[in-house]
Scaffold this active site. Structure first.
Site, short mmCIF file in Angstrom:
data_model
loop_
_atom_site.label_atom_id
_atom_site.label_comp_id
_atom_site.label_asym_id
_atom_site.label_seq_id
_atom_site.Cartn_x
_atom_site.Cartn_y
_atom_site.Cartn_z
N VAL A 64 0.99 -1.36 -0.26
CA VAL A 64 0.02 0.04 -0.15
C VAL A 64 0.83 1.34 -0.12
O VAL A 64 0.55 2.46 -0.16
CB VAL A 64 -0.46 0.02 1.41
CG1 VAL A 64 -1.84 -1.00 0.96
CG2 VAL A 64 -0.52 -0.38 2.26
N ASN A 90 -7.01 -1.48 6.09
CA ASN A 90 -6.52 -2.53 7.59
C ASN A 90 -5.13 -2.20 7.75
O ASN A 90 -4.46 -2.98 8.71
CB ASN A 90 -7.48 -3.52 7.34
CG ASN A 90 -6.81 -4.62 8.17
OD1 ASN A 90 -6.82 -4.79 9.57
ND2 ASN A 90 -5.31 -5.75 7.59
N SER A 165 -6.84 3.64 15.70
CA SER A 165 -6.25 3.13 16.70
C SER A 165 -6.13 3.62 17.74
O SER A 165 -6.58 5.14 18.32
CB SER A 165 -4.98 3.00 16.58
OG SER A 165 -3.35 2.15 18.45
N TYR A 178 3.94 5.66 15.26
CA TYR A 178 2.90 4.40 15.58
C TYR A 178 0.87 5.88 15.88
O TYR A 178 0.61 5.64 15.58
CB TYR A 178 2.63 3.36 16.29
CG TYR A 178 2.18 3.08 16.07
CD1 TYR A 178 1.18 1.58 14.51
CD2 TYR A 178 0.71 2.24 16.98
CE1 TYR A 178 0.45 0.94 15.46
CE2 TYR A 178 -0.75 1.65 16.82
CZ TYR A 178 -0.32 1.30 15.66
OH TYR A 178 -1.99 0.28 15.18
N ALA A 180 1.10 8.45 16.06
CA ALA A 180 1.24 10.19 14.85
C ALA A 180 0.67 9.20 13.79
O ALA A 180 -0.32 10.22 13.13
CB ALA A 180 3.21 10.72 14.43
N LYS A 182 -1.31 7.10 13.28
CA LYS A 182 -2.87 7.02 13.80
C LYS A 182 -3.88 8.18 13.84
O LYS A 182 -4.86 7.91 13.68
CB LYS A 182 -2.53 6.06 14.67
CG LYS A 182 -2.56 4.73 14.71
CD LYS A 182 -3.45 3.30 13.62
CE LYS A 182 -2.84 2.71 13.48
NZ LYS A 182 -3.21 1.64 11.57
N ILE A 211 -6.09 -5.96 20.70
CA ILE A 211 -6.51 -6.63 20.05
C ILE A 211 -5.73 -8.15 19.56
O ILE A 211 -4.45 -7.38 19.31
CB ILE A 211 -6.85 -6.37 18.25
CG1 ILE A 211 -8.04 -5.54 18.38
CG2 ILE A 211 -8.17 -7.78 18.24
CD1 ILE A 211 -8.83 -4.99 20.08
P1 NAI Z 1 -1.19 -8.21 11.27
O1 NAI Z 1 0.21 -7.89 10.92
O2 NAI Z 1 -2.32 -9.65 12.12
O3 NAI Z 1 -1.79 -7.88 10.07
C1 NAI Z 1 -1.78 -6.57 8.92
C2 NAI Z 1 -1.65 -7.26 7.75
O4 NAI Z 1 -1.03 -6.50 6.78
C3 NAI Z 1 -0.41 -8.26 7.55
O5 NAI Z 1 -1.18 -8.54 6.72
C4 NAI Z 1 0.70 -7.34 6.34
O6 NAI Z 1 1.63 -8.33 5.82
C5 NAI Z 1 -0.21 -6.10 5.70
N1 NAI Z 1 0.50 -5.76 5.29
C6 NAI Z 1 1.48 -5.04 6.04
N2 NAI Z 1 2.18 -3.95 5.78
C7 NAI Z 1 1.56 -3.67 4.36
C8 NAI Z 1 1.90 -3.09 3.29
N3 NAI Z 1 2.81 -1.94 2.91
N4 NAI Z 1 0.88 -3.65 1.32
C9 NAI Z 1 0.08 -4.32 2.37
N5 NAI Z 1 0.00 -5.67 3.62
C10 NAI Z 1 0.61 -4.76 4.41
O7 NAI Z 1 -1.81 -7.00 12.25
P2 NAI Z 1 -3.33 -6.35 13.13
O8 NAI Z 1 -2.51 -6.91 14.30
O9 NAI Z 1 -4.30 -7.22 12.58
O10 NAI Z 1 -3.28 -5.79 12.70
C11 NAI Z 1 -4.07 -4.27 11.16
C12 NAI Z 1 -4.91 -3.29 11.30
O11 NAI Z 1 -5.10 -3.20 12.99
C13 NAI Z 1 -3.10 -2.02 11.49
O12 NAI Z 1 -3.71 -0.68 11.34
C14 NAI Z 1 -3.06 -1.55 13.07
O13 NAI Z 1 -2.24 -0.92 12.92
C15 NAI Z 1 -4.31 -1.72 14.01
N6 NAI Z 1 -4.77 -2.24 15.06
C16 NAI Z 1 -4.53 -3.24 15.37
C17 NAI Z 1 -4.43 -3.71 17.04
C18 NAI Z 1 -3.69 -4.85 17.87
O14 NAI Z 1 -4.20 -4.28 18.82
N7 NAI Z 1 -4.31 -5.88 17.28
C19 NAI Z 1 -4.80 -2.35 17.92
C20 NAI Z 1 -4.98 -0.90 17.25
C21 NAI Z 1 -5.17 -0.78 15.00
#
Ligand code: NAI
Length: 270
Positions: A64, A90, A165, A178, A180, A182, A211
């Site tokens: 992305v 996401n 977030s 992070y 900043a 979000k 999460i």
């Molecule tokens: P995760 O690491 O399980 O999933 C993130 C996904 O994004 C992965 O499949 C990864 O390959 C993909 N990704 C990373 N960089 C990418 C790029 N440049 N282009 C395309 N895909 C890319 O993480 P999770 O926890 O599921 O996070 C999802 C979203 O939720 C993120 O934006 C994260 O910041 C946000 N979030 C997560 C929280 C948590 O506690 N897990 C809390 C608040 C927000």
């Protein structure tokens, strides 16, 4: 008829954690799903999972941070499914170097013993790490929103959901880059919502608390326990908790909701 029957959704980072749960949920609700993933293998696995339950999906290798790849993802989605009705921004990263994590852990331990000091993160943050964080989250959201609006403004409808977030609302002492990024996503959400509401397009953000996903698996147990003590519901959230919010924002149940930040966080913010 399923709530999202006939709809087409693009989900970035749909190969893991929250994105995977959202892709599966939207597909279960009848949407055709396009996954943009940098991790090609994981994207393909989720497509298989969706197909196994009778849904329709494809995954395209997409970083992305590269606007041309994002544009290709949207062009391919239109080619295969005809349009885009729902965008879920996401994809994300939460990386801190193991050294920085250890230093933060040590300083937190000291603070618990009454020895207060800076966590010392910002002073050692590299240009590259700060830039990468903004590129994946903020620029990534922008590139996808821009591509989606070129389709949605023509049809005068659509729902865009950006993954922020609690760190973007309250700040996060261990990862200022992070926080900043979000916070930037929340500002982008509100601004674009005000801009495109007249064309019947809604733009909202989800700001999850802690999460249980691969991203948070590396947080030291002590750090998680300290956070959970502040969560009245007494548990980590699950990816499905966030998928529920995403489904609400994608569906007509939220027809009068735009420019909002919904924060499923178990009460962490109270
Ligand atoms: P995760 O690491 O399980 O999933 C993130 C996904 O994004 C992965 O499949 C990864 O390959 C993909 N990704 C990373 N960089 C990418 C790029 N440049 N282009 C395309 N895909 C890319 O993480 P999770 O926890 O599921 O996070 C999802 C979203 O939720 C993120 O934006 C994260 O910041 C946000 N979030 C997560 C929280 C948590 O506690 N897990 C809390 C608040 C927000």
């Amino acid at each position: 008829m399923a709530a999202l029957s006939g709809k087409v959704a693009v989900v970035t980072g749909g190969g893991s954690g929250i994105g995977r749960a959202i892709a599966l949920r939207l597909a279960r609700e009848g949407a055709k799903v396009a996954i943009g993933e940098i991790n090609v293998d994981n994207g393909a696995l989720v497509v298989d999972e969706i197909a196994a339950t009778g849904g329709t999906a494809f995954s395209l290798a997409t970083d992305v941070t590269q606007s041309t790849q994002v544009d290709t993802l949207f062009a391919e989605t239109v080619k295969r499914f005809g349009t885009v009705d729902i965008l879920v921004n996401n994809a994300g990263i939460g990386e801190m170097s193991p050294q920085a994590q250890e230093r933060v852990r040590e300083r937190m331990m000291k603070a618990m013993g009454g020895q207060r000091d800076s966590l010392g993160v910002t002073r050692d943050l590299s240009d590259a790490d700060f830039k990468r964080m903004l590129e994946v989250h903020l620029f990534g959201n922008f590139y996808c929103i821009r591509a989606a609006l070129r389709i949605m403004e023509e049809k005068r409808s659509g729902s865009i959901i950006n993954m922020a977030s609690v760190a973007g609302i309250n700040g996060i002492p261990s990862a200022p880059h992070y926080g900043a990024a979000k916070a930037g996503i929340i500002g982008l959400t509100k601004s674009v919502a005000a801009e495109v509401g007249g064309a019947g397009i809604r733009v909202n953000a989800i700001a999850p608390g802690l999460i249980d996903t691969p991203m948070t698996a590396g947080i030291p147990a002590m750090g998680k326990q300290m956070l959970l003590m502040r969560v009245p519901l007494g548990r980590e959230g699950t990816p499905d908790d966030i998928a529920g919010a995403a489904f609400f924002l994608a569906s007509d149940d939220s027809a009068y909701v735009t420019g909002q930040v919904i924060s499923p966080n178990g009460g962490l913010s109270l």
